[in-house]
Design a protein around this motif. Sequence first.
Motif, mmCIF file in Angstrom:
data_model
loop_
_atom_site.group_PDB
_atom_site.id
_atom_site.type_symbol
_atom_site.label_atom_id
_atom_site.label_comp_id
_atom_site.label_asym_id
_atom_site.label_seq_id
_atom_site.Cartn_x
_atom_site.Cartn_y
_atom_site.Cartn_z
ATOM 1 N N ASP A 204 0.803 -1.227 0.000
ATOM 2 C CA ASP A 204 0.000 0.000 0.000
ATOM 3 C C ASP A 204 0.833 1.273 0.000
ATOM 4 O O ASP A 204 0.379 2.313 -0.470
ATOM 5 C CB ASP A 204 -1.018 0.007 1.142
ATOM 6 C CG ASP A 204 -0.390 -0.089 2.518
ATOM 7 O OD1 ASP A 204 0.855 -0.094 2.639
ATOM 8 O OD2 ASP A 204 -1.159 -0.147 3.493
ATOM 9 N N TRP A 205 2.077 1.225 0.469
ATOM 10 C CA TRP A 205 2.900 2.433 0.510
ATOM 11 C C TRP A 205 3.207 2.965 -0.889
ATOM 12 O O TRP A 205 3.514 4.138 -1.061
ATOM 13 C CB TRP A 205 4.195 2.234 1.293
ATOM 14 C CG TRP A 205 5.132 1.198 0.735
ATOM 15 C CD1 TRP A 205 5.277 -0.083 1.152
ATOM 16 C CD2 TRP A 205 6.068 1.369 -0.345
ATOM 17 N NE1 TRP A 205 6.231 -0.730 0.398
ATOM 18 C CE2 TRP A 205 6.733 0.146 -0.524
ATOM 19 C CE3 TRP A 205 6.402 2.442 -1.169
ATOM 20 C CZ2 TRP A 205 7.714 -0.046 -1.489
ATOM 21 C CZ3 TRP A 205 7.377 2.260 -2.149
ATOM 22 C CH2 TRP A 205 8.023 1.020 -2.292
ATOM 23 N N ALA A 206 3.112 2.104 -1.909
ATOM 24 C CA ALA A 206 3.428 2.529 -3.273
ATOM 25 C C ALA A 206 2.396 3.521 -3.810
ATOM 26 O O ALA A 206 2.723 4.319 -4.691
ATOM 27 C CB ALA A 206 3.530 1.322 -4.199
ATOM 28 N N GLY A 207 1.173 3.474 -3.296
ATOM 29 C CA GLY A 207 0.146 4.421 -3.705
ATOM 30 C C GLY A 207 -0.099 4.422 -5.202
ATOM 31 O O GLY A 207 -0.003 3.389 -5.864
ATOM 32 N N GLU A 208 -0.373 5.610 -5.747
ATOM 33 C CA GLU A 208 -0.701 5.750 -7.168
ATOM 34 C C GLU A 208 0.332 6.550 -7.951
ATOM 35 O O GLU A 208 0.248 6.634 -9.172
ATOM 36 C CB GLU A 208 -2.074 6.426 -7.309
ATOM 37 C CG GLU A 208 -3.214 5.672 -6.640
ATOM 38 C CD GLU A 208 -3.469 4.302 -7.257
ATOM 39 O OE1 GLU A 208 -3.339 4.171 -8.494
ATOM 40 O OE2 GLU A 208 -3.765 3.369 -6.503
ATOM 41 N N ASP A 209 1.285 7.184 -7.255
ATOM 42 C CA ASP A 209 2.280 8.001 -7.946
ATOM 43 C C ASP A 209 3.103 7.106 -8.871
ATOM 44 O O ASP A 209 3.692 6.109 -8.425
ATOM 45 C CB ASP A 209 3.189 8.686 -6.922
ATOM 46 C CG ASP A 209 4.137 9.685 -7.559
ATOM 47 O OD1 ASP A 209 4.889 9.295 -8.481
ATOM 48 O OD2 ASP A 209 4.134 10.852 -7.136
ATOM 49 N N PRO A 210 3.169 7.421 -10.170
ATOM 50 C CA PRO A 210 3.898 6.565 -11.113
ATOM 51 C C PRO A 210 5.364 6.334 -10.737
ATOM 52 O O PRO A 210 5.898 5.257 -10.993
ATOM 53 C CB PRO A 210 3.789 7.314 -12.447
ATOM 54 C CG PRO A 210 2.636 8.241 -12.289
ATOM 55 C CD PRO A 210 2.534 8.562 -10.832
ATOM 56 N N ILE A 211 6.000 7.324 -10.136
ATOM 57 C CA ILE A 211 7.400 7.165 -9.723
ATOM 58 C C ILE A 211 7.503 6.122 -8.615
ATOM 59 O O ILE A 211 8.353 5.229 -8.651
ATOM 60 C CB ILE A 211 8.007 8.513 -9.270
ATOM 61 C CG1 ILE A 211 8.082 9.474 -10.448
ATOM 62 C CG2 ILE A 211 9.386 8.320 -8.644
ATOM 63 C CD1 ILE A 211 8.462 10.888 -10.077
ATOM 64 N N TYR A 212 6.612 6.233 -7.634
ATOM 65 C CA TYR A 212 6.595 5.270 -6.525
ATOM 66 C C TYR A 212 6.245 3.865 -7.020
ATOM 67 O O TYR A 212 6.855 2.877 -6.612
ATOM 68 C CB TYR A 212 5.582 5.704 -5.480
ATOM 69 C CG TYR A 212 6.139 6.082 -4.137
ATOM 70 C CD1 TYR A 212 7.462 5.851 -3.783
ATOM 71 C CD2 TYR A 212 5.320 6.674 -3.182
ATOM 72 C CE1 TYR A 212 7.950 6.207 -2.544
ATOM 73 C CE2 TYR A 212 5.803 7.036 -1.930
ATOM 74 C CZ TYR A 212 7.115 6.799 -1.628
ATOM 75 O OH TYR A 212 7.588 7.142 -0.393
ATOM 76 N N VAL A 213 5.242 3.773 -7.878
ATOM 77 C CA VAL A 213 4.811 2.472 -8.392
ATOM 78 C C VAL A 213 5.956 1.808 -9.164
ATOM 79 O O VAL A 213 6.246 0.624 -8.966
ATOM 80 C CB VAL A 213 3.541 2.625 -9.262
ATOM 81 C CG1 VAL A 213 3.231 1.327 -10.011
ATOM 82 C CG2 VAL A 213 2.356 3.036 -8.394
#
Length: 188
Positions: free
Chosen positions: A5-14
């Motif tokens: 869940d920490w990855a969220g929706e931000d493309p950089i994080y994903v």
Amino acid sequence: MQRCDWAGEDPIYVAYHDTEWGVPEYDSRALWEKLILDGFQAGLSWITILKKRDNFRAAFAGFDPNVVAGWGEAEVARLLGDPGIIRHRGKIEATITNARAWQGIEAAGGFDQFLWDRVGGKPIQNAWANRGEVPTSTALSEQISKDLKRAGFRFCGPTIVYAFMEAVGMVNDHVTTCHRHAEVARLG
């Protein structure tokens, strides 16, 4: 596709989550880079570091510790004026100090060996059901932190070290419902 869940929706994080985080890293220079970036992250969000990572690489000579080890006050002043990175004197000076410490460890048998020997050469495979179960530090990260500090490193407390261990795949902390948990486990 389910992910931590920490990855969220931000493309950089994903992208970071899906391609880098937790993948075992065995290259001494790359390990040093990741430890330095985790030190810069202290007190900030990881996304801030990810968004500035290319700027950090440019500012710190591609994170070549042999280059950075030779730096002094002129380079510190240059870096303090660089808006593309985190301009924190203590963290910048620690990076130079840590490059010198890295050289000592590298010459004595390798920074990669220094770190990976502490987990028996292979990743610790955790099986957390949710992120709330994941510790922020462990007895092992406390010991590695002490060992790094004894070798001359700074900005490497147990919490920073544990985040680093997760990032470089020394521990697999993808939750078991994440599509990367089993993939990363196979890489170990």
